[in-house]
Design an enzyme around this catalytic site. Structure first.
Site, PDB file in Angstrom:
ATOM      1  CG  HIS A   1      -0.366   0.258   2.522  1.00 48.35           C
ATOM      2  ND1 HIS A   1      -0.066  -0.751   3.410  1.00 48.35           N
ATOM      3  CD2 HIS A   1       0.011   1.407   3.128  1.00 48.35           C
ATOM      4  CE1 HIS A   1       0.451  -0.226   4.508  1.00 48.35           C
ATOM      5  NE2 HIS A   1       0.522   1.084   4.360  1.00 48.35           N
TER       6      HIS A   1
ATOM      7  CG  ASP B   1       0.005  -4.179   2.847  1.00 48.97           C
ATOM      8  OD1 ASP B   1      -0.021  -3.542   1.783  1.00 48.97           O
ATOM      9  OD2 ASP B   1       0.145  -3.628   3.953  1.00 48.97           O
TER      10      ASP B   1
ATOM     11  N   GLY C   1       3.649   6.619   8.596  1.00 53.96           N
ATOM     12  CA  GLY C   1       4.979   6.644   7.990  1.00 53.96           C
ATOM     13  C   GLY C   1       5.837   5.453   8.352  1.00 53.96           C
ATOM     14  CG  ASN C   2       6.577   3.955  12.251  1.00 53.07           C
ATOM     15  OD1 ASN C   2       5.989   4.861  12.823  1.00 53.07           O
ATOM     16  ND2 ASN C   2       7.847   3.677  12.482  1.00 53.07           N
ATOM     17  CB  SER C   3       3.275   1.690   6.332  1.00 49.30           C
ATOM     18  OG  SER C   3       2.107   1.779   7.097  1.00 49.30           O
TER      19      SER C   3
ATOM     20  CG  LEU D   1      -9.890 -24.629  -2.452  1.00 52.79           C
ATOM     21  CD1 LEU D   1     -10.993 -24.861  -1.425  1.00 52.79           C
ATOM     22  CD2 LEU D   1      -9.279 -25.953  -2.880  1.00 52.79           C
ATOM     23  N   GLY D   2     -10.419 -21.593  -5.879  1.00 49.99           N
ATOM     24  CA  GLY D   2     -11.218 -20.902  -6.893  1.00 49.99           C
ATOM     25  C   GLY D   2     -12.628 -20.644  -6.421  1.00 49.99           C
TER      26      GLY D   2
END
Length: 391
Positions: free
Chosen positions: A143, A173, A247-249, A304-305
């Site tokens: 992100h 992510d 901002g730590n992401s 599996l779908g």
């Protein structure tokens, strides 16, 4: 050591002096008095030194180890608790946090996500990243770079470089970007399976953006194996009370040794009254994803779908995933699974929700066949499903 080891030792500090027929030479009383005093002082110091030395040696030997004898008369030496406690205290000192931060910080970078619009390149998002390869590979959150037309990286030295996207995995992510540089400092990836609740946790990153680069905050591991659902995906994360901001992401969560144990990703911010609750993707879960993104630019993850939600019958006899949709040409479709079916078992394990299903699928590879049990109109149907690659 035997507590009575000194009981039979003869005191040889003093000797009996017998009078003899020797000539006596008189000296002045003042000089004699001074000599007597000096002699007394010398004897006192000598006795104190000998006694102190013997006592110190005895106490030291007592503190050094404790002897324990097993039923077979085998001797075991055990480190005293005092010594062990002191070691633990030193390991959790402020100096240890400083050393850990100094070890990791050179490998932490700031990341700017820029997008093109009517006014030119504008900052869209910012975050942090971790250098994991000296040839310029950096891991961050998906992100952080999502929707970027241009990605810029600021090294701890202050140097700013253009970055290209090596690969992304929206589901976890995670993303890997690359800068054109050599011999960069790298972070040491640890083992998140060894951490415990209450361990020291250190978060490093560009808190609140580029204006606060390399910010260091410390707390503890609050919980392990938390399952957080975000945008329809279940994350297994570490919970910490180390202060974090957006901002730590993408930045590291470290242990007291300076090993990266997690990648800071999500923060509980729905309630402004909630504080001290941050989350990090475990480094053990991220390692294989990082390797795959560097090598292939994508993740080969089996599925599996199907899509659906957890259900349970009123009599509590049937529980599983109510299948709402089956993807065309997927393993589930080819196995004859249909919408309104309920998946109750997969690979011999009961399936109560999507998280259970994902845990089972993580133990398999694309192309493998797994046995599933379906509840359909009051009947249990077995199906063999070939796992396809998630897109």
């Amino acid at each position: 050591m035997d507590n009575n080891r000194y009981d039979n030792v003869k005191d040889t500090s003093w000797k009996k002096v017998e009078s003899g027929k020797a000539k006596i030479k008189f000296i002045s009383s003042k000089r004699r008095s001074n000599m007597v005093k000096a002699g007394k002082v010398f004897c006192f110091i000598l006795i104190a030194a000998v006694s102190g030395g013997l006592s110190g040696a005895y106490i030291s030997s007592r503190r050094e180890v404790t002897k324990i004898y097993t039923p077979n008369n085998d001797q075991i030496l055990v480190e005293p608790k005092e010594k062990a406690n002191n070691a633990r205290t030193e390991n959790t000192s402020e100096n240890s946090i400083t050393e850990a931060a100094e070890a990791v910080s050179p490998a932490v970078v700031g990341i700017s996500n820029k997008a093109e619009n009517y006014f030119g390149l504008q900052d869209l998002n910012s975050g942090s990243g971790i250098i994991v390869d000296s040839n310029g590979y950096i891991v961050t959150n998906y992100h952080v770079i999502q929707g970027a037309d241009k990605v810029m990286v600021k090294l701890s030295s202050g140097k700013v470089l253009d970055a290209s996207v090596a690969g992304v995995d929206e589901r976890s992510d995670l993303a890997v970007i690359k800068v054109n540089a050599k011999n960069l400092p790298i972070a040491r990836l640890g083992d998140s399976s060894k951490i415990k609740v209450g361990d020291i946790a250190i978060a490093i990153g560009n808190s609140l953006g580029e204006e606060f680069p390399g910010s260091v905050t410390a707390g503890i591991i609050s919980a392990l194996n938390r399952k957080i659902e975000y945008n329809g995906v279940v994350y297994k994360v570490i919970q910490t009370d180390a202060a974090m901001s957006p901002g730590n992401s993408g930045g590291p969560l470290c242990d007291i040794q300076g090993d990266v144990i997690g990648i800071n990703s999500l923060k509980l911010s729905a309630d402004s009254n909630v504080d001290g609750v941050g989350f990090a993707i475990t480094i053990n879960e991220a390692k294989n994803i990082i390797k795959s993104l560097i090598k292939n630019g994508q993740i080969s993850r089996p599925e599996l779908g199907i899509s659906g939600e957890s259900v349970i019958s009123q009599d509590n006899k049937i529980q599983g995933i109510y299948i709402q949709q089956v993807e065309k040409n997927s393993g589930a479709s080819e196995a004859g699974i249909k919408p309104t079916d309920i998946l109750i078992e997969l690979d011999g394990s009961k399936v109560n929700n999507m998280s259970d299903m994902e845990d089972i699928l993580q133990q398999h590879r694309v192309g493998e066949k797994v046995k599933g049990k379906i509840w359909r109109n009051g009947r249990i149907i077995e199906a063999y499903i070939t796992l396809s690659q998630i897109r």
